[in-house]
Write a protein that holds these residues in place. Structure first.
Motif, PDB file in Angstrom:
ATOM      1  N   THR A   1       0.819  -1.216   0.000  1.00 34.15           N
ATOM      2  CA  THR A   1       0.000   0.000   0.000  1.00 34.15           C
ATOM      3  C   THR A   1       0.855   1.270   0.000  1.00 34.15           C
ATOM      4  OG1 THR A   1      -1.848  -1.091   1.123  1.00 34.15           O
ATOM      5  CG2 THR A   1      -1.735   1.306   1.284  1.00 34.15           C
ATOM      6  N   LYS A   2       1.863   1.301   0.850  1.00 34.74           N
ATOM      7  CA  LYS A   2       2.689   2.505   0.947  1.00 34.74           C
ATOM      8  C   LYS A   2       3.363   2.821  -0.394  1.00 34.74           C
ATOM      9  CE  LYS A   2       5.213   3.059   4.603  1.00 34.74           C
ATOM     10  NZ  LYS A   2       6.330   2.924   5.590  1.00 34.74           N
ATOM     11  N   GLU A   3       3.940   1.794  -1.040  1.00 33.67           N
ATOM     12  CA  GLU A   3       4.615   2.004  -2.329  1.00 33.67           C
ATOM     13  C   GLU A   3       3.621   2.442  -3.401  1.00 33.67           C
ATOM     14  OE1 GLU A   3       4.977  -0.510  -0.371  1.00 33.67           O
ATOM     15  OE2 GLU A   3       7.101  -0.472   0.222  1.00 33.67           O
ATOM     16  N   PHE A   4       2.412   1.869  -3.356  1.00 31.40           N
ATOM     17  CA  PHE A   4       1.386   2.214  -4.338  1.00 31.40           C
ATOM     18  C   PHE A   4       0.937   3.670  -4.186  1.00 31.40           C
ATOM     19  CE2 PHE A   4      -3.188   2.480  -5.360  1.00 31.40           C
ATOM     20  CZ  PHE A   4      -3.127   2.211  -6.721  1.00 31.40           C
ATOM     21  N   LEU A   5       0.677   4.099  -2.950  1.00 35.18           N
ATOM     22  CA  LEU A   5       0.198   5.460  -2.725  1.00 35.18           C
ATOM     23  C   LEU A   5       1.295   6.496  -2.956  1.00 35.18           C
ATOM     24  CD1 LEU A   5      -2.156   4.963   0.360  1.00 35.18           C
ATOM     25  CD2 LEU A   5      -2.761   5.190  -2.055  1.00 35.18           C
ATOM     26  N   ARG A   6       2.532   6.086  -2.869  1.00 33.62           N
ATOM     27  CA  ARG A   6       3.619   7.010  -3.193  1.00 33.62           C
ATOM     28  C   ARG A   6       3.645   7.345  -4.684  1.00 33.62           C
ATOM     29  NH1 ARG A   6       8.758   4.915   0.542  1.00 33.62           N
ATOM     30  NH2 ARG A   6       8.137   6.050   2.440  1.00 33.62           N
ATOM     31  N   LEU A   7       3.147   6.400  -5.513  1.00 33.07           N
ATOM     32  CA  LEU A   7       3.040   6.708  -6.937  1.00 33.07           C
ATOM     33  C   LEU A   7       2.015   7.810  -7.188  1.00 33.07           C
ATOM     34  CD1 LEU A   7       3.052   3.159  -8.619  1.00 33.07           C
ATOM     35  CD2 LEU A   7       4.912   4.835  -8.592  1.00 33.07           C
ATOM     36  N   ILE A   8       1.013   7.885  -6.294  1.00 32.89           N
ATOM     37  CA  ILE A   8      -0.068   8.853  -6.463  1.00 32.89           C
ATOM     38  C   ILE A   8       0.236  10.174  -5.750  1.00 32.89           C
ATOM     39  CG2 ILE A   8      -2.528   9.262  -6.066  1.00 32.89           C
ATOM     40  CD1 ILE A   8      -2.926   6.229  -6.192  1.00 32.89           C
ATOM     41  N   TYR A   9       0.727  10.075  -4.483  1.00 30.06           N
ATOM     42  CA  TYR A   9       0.903  11.283  -3.675  1.00 30.06           C
ATOM     43  C   TYR A   9       2.353  11.726  -3.547  1.00 30.06           C
ATOM     44  CZ  TYR A   9      -3.874  10.153  -2.288  1.00 30.06           C
ATOM     45  OH  TYR A   9      -5.215   9.871  -2.301  1.00 30.06           O
ATOM     46  N   GLY A  10       3.285  10.948  -4.115  1.00 29.24           N
ATOM     47  CA  GLY A  10       4.688  11.332  -4.018  1.00 29.24           C
ATOM     48  C   GLY A  10       5.412  10.598  -2.896  1.00 29.24           C
ATOM     49  N   ASP A  11       6.726  10.746  -2.884  1.00 32.29           N
ATOM     50  CA  ASP A  11       7.560  10.020  -1.922  1.00 32.29           C
ATOM     51  C   ASP A  11       7.374  10.481  -0.483  1.00 32.29           C
ATOM     52  OD1 ASP A  11       8.585   8.553  -3.990  1.00 32.29           O
ATOM     53  OD2 ASP A  11      10.360   9.830  -4.272  1.00 32.29           O
ATOM     54  N   ALA A  12       6.714  11.595  -0.297  1.00 32.72           N
ATOM     55  CA  ALA A  12       6.508  12.100   1.068  1.00 32.72           C
ATOM     56  C   ALA A  12       5.493  11.261   1.847  1.00 32.72           C
ATOM     57  CB  ALA A  12       6.054  13.560   1.022  1.00 32.72           C
ATOM     58  N   TYR A  13       4.673  10.465   1.140  1.00 36.19           N
ATOM     59  CA  TYR A  13       3.657   9.653   1.822  1.00 36.19           C
ATOM     60  C   TYR A  13       4.353   8.568   2.642  1.00 36.19           C
ATOM     61  CZ  TYR A  13      -0.475   6.870   2.693  1.00 36.19           C
ATOM     62  OH  TYR A  13      -1.490   6.193   3.307  1.00 36.19           O
ATOM     63  N   ASN A  14       3.983   8.478   3.951  1.00 37.63           N
ATOM     64  CA  ASN A  14       4.718   7.542   4.810  1.00 37.63           C
ATOM     65  C   ASN A  14       3.821   6.908   5.875  1.00 37.63           C
ATOM     66  OD1 ASN A  14       7.180   6.270   5.406  1.00 37.63           O
ATOM     67  ND2 ASN A  14       7.528   7.642   7.138  1.00 37.63           N
ATOM     68  N   GLU A  15       2.541   6.706   5.580  1.00 37.35           N
ATOM     69  CA  GLU A  15       1.617   6.114   6.554  1.00 37.35           C
ATOM     70  C   GLU A  15       1.601   4.599   6.423  1.00 37.35           C
ATOM     71  OE1 GLU A  15      -2.244   7.766   6.955  1.00 37.35           O
ATOM     72  OE2 GLU A  15      -1.617   9.776   6.358  1.00 37.35           O
ATOM     73  N   ASP A  16       1.523   3.925   7.577  1.00 37.97           N
ATOM     74  CA  ASP A  16       1.530   2.459   7.598  1.00 37.97           C
ATOM     75  C   ASP A  16       0.119   1.909   7.767  1.00 37.97           C
ATOM     76  OD1 ASP A  16       4.307   2.144   7.302  1.00 37.97           O
ATOM     77  OD2 ASP A  16       4.618   2.579   9.430  1.00 37.97           O
ATOM     78  N   HIS A  17      -0.694   2.089   6.749  1.00 38.57           N
ATOM     79  CA  HIS A  17      -2.035   1.516   6.717  1.00 38.57           C
ATOM     80  C   HIS A  17      -2.155   0.661   5.451  1.00 38.57           C
ATOM     81  CE1 HIS A  17      -3.591   3.909  10.063  1.00 38.57           C
ATOM     82  NE2 HIS A  17      -2.921   4.930   9.543  1.00 38.57           N
ATOM     83  N   TYR A  18      -3.160  -0.219   5.444  1.00 38.79           N
ATOM     84  CA  TYR A  18      -3.323  -1.119   4.312  1.00 38.79           C
ATOM     85  C   TYR A  18      -4.664  -0.902   3.617  1.00 38.79           C
ATOM     86  CZ  TYR A  18       0.581  -3.713   6.309  1.00 38.79           C
ATOM     87  OH  TYR A  18       1.815  -4.067   6.810  1.00 38.79           O
ATOM     88  N   LEU A  19      -4.638  -0.924   2.300  1.00 38.17           N
ATOM     89  CA  LEU A  19      -5.867  -0.985   1.520  1.00 38.17           C
ATOM     90  C   LEU A  19      -6.433  -2.394   1.619  1.00 38.17           C
ATOM     91  CD1 LEU A  19      -4.958   0.939  -1.755  1.00 38.17           C
ATOM     92  CD2 LEU A  19      -6.935   1.430  -0.318  1.00 38.17           C
ATOM     93  N   GLN A  20      -7.718  -2.493   1.963  1.00 44.25           N
ATOM     94  CA  GLN A  20      -8.369  -3.797   2.065  1.00 44.25           C
ATOM     95  C   GLN A  20      -9.335  -3.989   0.896  1.00 44.25           C
ATOM     96  OE1 GLN A  20     -10.312  -4.278   5.857  1.00 44.25           O
ATOM     97  NE2 GLN A  20      -8.594  -3.357   6.978  1.00 44.25           N
TER      98      GLN A  20
END
Length: 340
Positions: free
Chosen positions: A134-153
């Motif tokens: 999830t973190k790597e995927f959302l970094r593609l959308i919001y940039g490398d600054a995204y650093n939250e440890d939650h999961y897409l279910q």
């Protein structure tokens, strides 16, 4: 002196031959008695599995949350059936709320087309997945600054897999190889087998439209198209079965493989090599039996989660054999006579 040595030599080889005849006769008698018995096994497995999701030329990993499930094996004569699921009353799974809930269901059976050819057919389904990357995927959308440890279910996601394998035994036959399948067969003697198998698999991943993230539900059924892929592999290798004192035994198999896999709705395919291996140790006194084993499927792939792959599996089980009802024996005798 020479005549005594010669007589002793003849006697020695005669005893070896006689001993072998007794052993073969005992095995023949056991196989005949086994025709009238049902073997049942209950076990627990831990499965580490992942499913690929291709997005912008990068493969992300989807995983089921609960890894533990129960397994059952039933065998009567040539009918060998396995099925597994995670019943609610067992309470064997400890689902992480951050990753959602997952459910397993598997069903398969094995039979021999002739003494040298084994056929394996299997269906499996897992429902409820989470996005491990999830973190790597959302970094593609919001940039490398995204650093939250939650999961897409993906609570409704289903991954269905239809598998089959046709194996030819170059060395060995069904009487020697059958205990390699599972614990329902009693290992009778030391065996070394060599085989080549054609493995084929068709997978469908669908119902990804509904997602849950940090407790918020999103529903996008418009773009919810299933992802489909196939895998074909040729496996060649061998296995060893060794009887140990007091009804203990050990089984080890290793099969290098060459495979081809393809995403059907994407221009994405792959040729590669891998290794499928299996090992089990157990005890079997003819009536009660138990054992534990592990399975490893290694794939030399730069896109290692491009398709469904079991990286490793561990299982334990216990079972027993009991006499089958007379009417079952009678009806199966009729079927056996027709198949002859």
């Amino acid at each position: 002196m020479s005549s005594r040595k010669l007589s002793f030599t003849f006697l020695f080889f005669s005893l070896i031959s006689y001993s072998q005849e007794i052993k073969d006769e005992n095995i023949k008698q056991f196989l005949e008695e086994d025709r009238k018995k049902i073997s049942a096994v209950a076990g627990l497995s831990y499965l580490h599995n992942s499913f690929g999701l291709l997005y912008q030329d990068k493969v992300f990993r989807l995983r089921p949350n609960d890894a533990f499930y129960t397994e059952f094996f039933l065998r009567y004569r040539w009918l060998d059936v396995s099925f597994s699921f995670a019943p609610k009353f067992a309470h064997i799974n400890n689902d992480d709320p951050e990753k959602g809930k997952s459910k397993y269901f598997n069903f398969g059976f094995t039979f021999f087309l002739n003494p040298k050819i084994r056929q394996y057919i299997y269906f499996s389904q897992v429902k409820g997945l989470y996005f491990q990357d999830t973190k790597e995927f959302l970094r593609l959308i919001y940039g490398d600054a995204y650093n939250e440890d939650h999961y897409l279910q993906f609570p409704n996601a289903k991954y269905r897999s239809f598998k089959g394998e046709t194996t030819y035994l170059w060395k060995g036959n069904k009487e020697e190889y059958r205990s390699f399948n599972n614990m329902t067969y009693e290992p009778l003697k030391d065996v070394f087998i060599v085989s080549t198998g054609l493995f084929y698999q068709y997978n469908i991943l669908n119902d990804l439209g509904k997602t849950v993230y940090k407790g918020e539900v999103f529903d996008d059924t418009i773009n919810d198209e299933p992802s489909k892929d196939i895998r074909i592999a040729v496996r060649s290798g061998g296995g060893v079965q060794k009887k140990i004192k007091d009804n203990w035994y050990i089984i080890v198999e290793a099969y290098p493989e060459f495979y081809y896999s393809r995403l059907l709705n994407e221009n994405f395919h792959q040729f590669n090599i891998g290794l499928y291996s299996n090992a089990r140790m157990g005890y079997d006194d003819g009536k009660w039996f138990f054992g534990a084993g592990t399975q490893l499927n290694w794939i030399n792939s730069s896109n290692e989660n491009f398709y469904s792959a079991t990286q490793w599996l561990f299982r334990v089980g216990i079972g027993f054999r009991f006499n089958s009802p007379t009417f079952v024996n009678r009806n199966f005798d009729k079927i056996d006579n027709i198949l002859k």
